[in-house]
Each structure stands twice: as C-alpha cells, then as structure tokens.
Design a protein around this motif. Structure first.
Motif, PDB file in Angstrom:
ATOM      1  N   UNK A  36     -24.331  18.971  -0.822  1.00  0.00           N
ATOM      2  CA  UNK A  36     -23.714  20.197  -1.350  1.00  0.00           C
ATOM      3  C   UNK A  36     -22.334  20.479  -0.754  1.00  0.00           C
ATOM      4  N   UNK A  37     -21.960  19.790   0.323  1.00  0.00           N
ATOM      5  CA  UNK A  37     -20.653  19.985   0.935  1.00  0.00           C
ATOM      6  C   UNK A  37     -19.811  18.727   0.710  1.00  0.00           C
ATOM      7  N   UNK A  38     -18.638  18.903   0.103  1.00  0.00           N
ATOM      8  CA  UNK A  38     -17.768  17.760  -0.166  1.00  0.00           C
ATOM      9  C   UNK A  38     -17.198  17.202   1.132  1.00  0.00           C
ATOM     10  N   UNK A  39     -16.982  15.908   1.159  1.00  0.00           N
ATOM     11  CA  UNK A  39     -16.357  15.290   2.317  1.00  0.00           C
ATOM     12  C   UNK A  39     -16.915  13.909   2.598  1.00  0.00           C
ATOM     13  N   UNK A  40     -16.738  13.489   3.834  1.00  0.00           N
ATOM     14  CA  UNK A  40     -17.116  12.148   4.268  1.00  0.00           C
ATOM     15  C   UNK A  40     -18.588  11.855   4.011  1.00  0.00           C
ATOM     16  N   UNK A  41     -19.477  12.784   4.381  1.00  0.00           N
ATOM     17  CA  UNK A  41     -20.908  12.512   4.262  1.00  0.00           C
ATOM     18  C   UNK A  41     -21.352  12.423   2.803  1.00  0.00           C
ATOM     19  N   UNK A  42     -20.752  13.178   1.916  1.00  0.00           N
ATOM     20  CA  UNK A  42     -21.104  13.066   0.497  1.00  0.00           C
ATOM     21  C   UNK A  42     -20.571  11.754  -0.076  1.00  0.00           C
ATOM     22  N   UNK A  43     -19.330  11.423   0.262  1.00  0.00           N
ATOM     23  CA  UNK A  43     -18.708  10.202  -0.263  1.00  0.00           C
ATOM     24  C   UNK A  43     -19.525   8.961   0.090  1.00  0.00           C
ATOM     25  N   UNK A  44     -20.029   8.899   1.336  1.00  0.00           N
ATOM     26  CA  UNK A  44     -20.784   7.733   1.775  1.00  0.00           C
ATOM     27  C   UNK A  44     -22.296   7.933   1.701  1.00  0.00           C
ATOM     28  N   UNK A  45     -22.731   9.031   1.112  1.00  0.00           N
ATOM     29  CA  UNK A  45     -24.158   9.337   0.898  1.00  0.00           C
ATOM     30  C   UNK A  45     -24.973   9.251   2.195  1.00  0.00           C
ATOM     31  N   UNK A  46     -24.459   9.920   3.218  1.00  0.00           N
ATOM     32  CA  UNK A  46     -25.136   9.939   4.515  1.00  0.00           C
ATOM     33  C   UNK A  46     -26.203  11.026   4.485  1.00  0.00           C
ATOM     34  N   UNK A  47     -27.432  10.657   4.179  1.00  0.00           N
ATOM     35  CA  UNK A  47     -28.479  11.650   3.989  1.00  0.00           C
ATOM     36  C   UNK A  47     -29.702  11.444   4.878  1.00  0.00           C
ATOM     37  N   UNK A  48     -29.622  10.525   5.819  1.00  0.00           N
ATOM     38  CA  UNK A  48     -30.745  10.282   6.721  1.00  0.00           C
ATOM     39  C   UNK A  48     -30.401  10.746   8.136  1.00  0.00           C
ATOM     40  N   UNK A  49     -31.160  11.704   8.615  1.00  0.00           N
ATOM     41  CA  UNK A  49     -31.001  12.154   9.995  1.00  0.00           C
ATOM     42  C   UNK A  49     -31.717  11.145  10.877  1.00  0.00           C
ATOM     43  N   UNK A  50     -30.960  10.407  11.714  1.00  0.00           N
ATOM     44  CA  UNK A  50     -31.585   9.348  12.503  1.00  0.00           C
ATOM     45  C   UNK A  50     -31.711   9.696  13.982  1.00  0.00           C
ATOM     46  N   UNK A  51     -30.975  10.716  14.444  1.00  0.00           N
ATOM     47  CA  UNK A  51     -31.050  11.100  15.853  1.00  0.00           C
ATOM     48  C   UNK A  51     -30.503  12.504  16.026  1.00  0.00           C
ATOM     49  N   UNK A  52     -31.106  13.287  16.920  1.00  0.00           N
ATOM     50  CA  UNK A  52     -30.579  14.605  17.264  1.00  0.00           C
ATOM     51  C   UNK A  52     -30.975  14.963  18.680  1.00  0.00           C
ATOM     52  N   UNK A  53     -30.145  15.817  19.293  1.00  0.00           N
ATOM     53  CA  UNK A  53     -30.364  16.212  20.690  1.00  0.00           C
ATOM     54  C   UNK A  53     -29.971  17.671  20.858  1.00  0.00           C
ATOM     55  N   UNK A  54     -30.876  18.506  21.376  1.00  0.00           N
ATOM     56  CA  UNK A  54     -30.542  19.920  21.584  1.00  0.00           C
ATOM     57  C   UNK A  54     -29.758  20.136  22.876  1.00  0.00           C
TER      58      UNK A  54
END
Length: 62
Positions: A36-54
């Motif tokens: 839903x947000x235009x930019x790098x992640x939409x262009x390259x279809x980056x839709x998998x969360x593979x790592x996160x750290x609080x």
C-alpha cells in the motif's frame, strides 16, 4: 520515548533485502505485505518479514 523495532524484509530466498526501523512492527509488516506504500519495497515486492528485533527506545533501533 517509545520502543522500536529493526526488521528485514525479503521477496524470496536469496532475493532482495530491505532493512527498516519502525515503532509499530505489525502495521509496518502489513504495509509491506499489501504494497500500500509506494517505493522500494513495492517495486521489488518485498513482502516477507524474515527477521525482527525489539528495542526499548527507537533511538537504539536506529
């Protein structure tokens, strides 16, 4: 200050990576997944969360 998250998104195994910082990991992962947000992640279809750290403070996440 509020806490923050550092996260990495990808489009596939051995694909493109994107590193980001956010205060709301659930909303941000949803934004990436739906594109839903235009930019790098939409262009390259980056839709998998593979790592996160609080982090206790957003400044430390950055």
């Amino acid at each position: 200050m509020r806490g923050g998250w550092v996260y990495i998104m990808s489009n596939r195994r051995n694909g493109t990576l994107y590193t980001g910082v956010t205060a709301d990991i659930v909303r941000r992962a949803f934004d990436h997944r739906t594109g839903c947000v235009a930019g790098f992640t939409r262009r390259y279809r980056l839709n998998r969360l593979i790592w996160f750290e609080p982090h206790d403070e957003i400044v430390m996440a950055i």
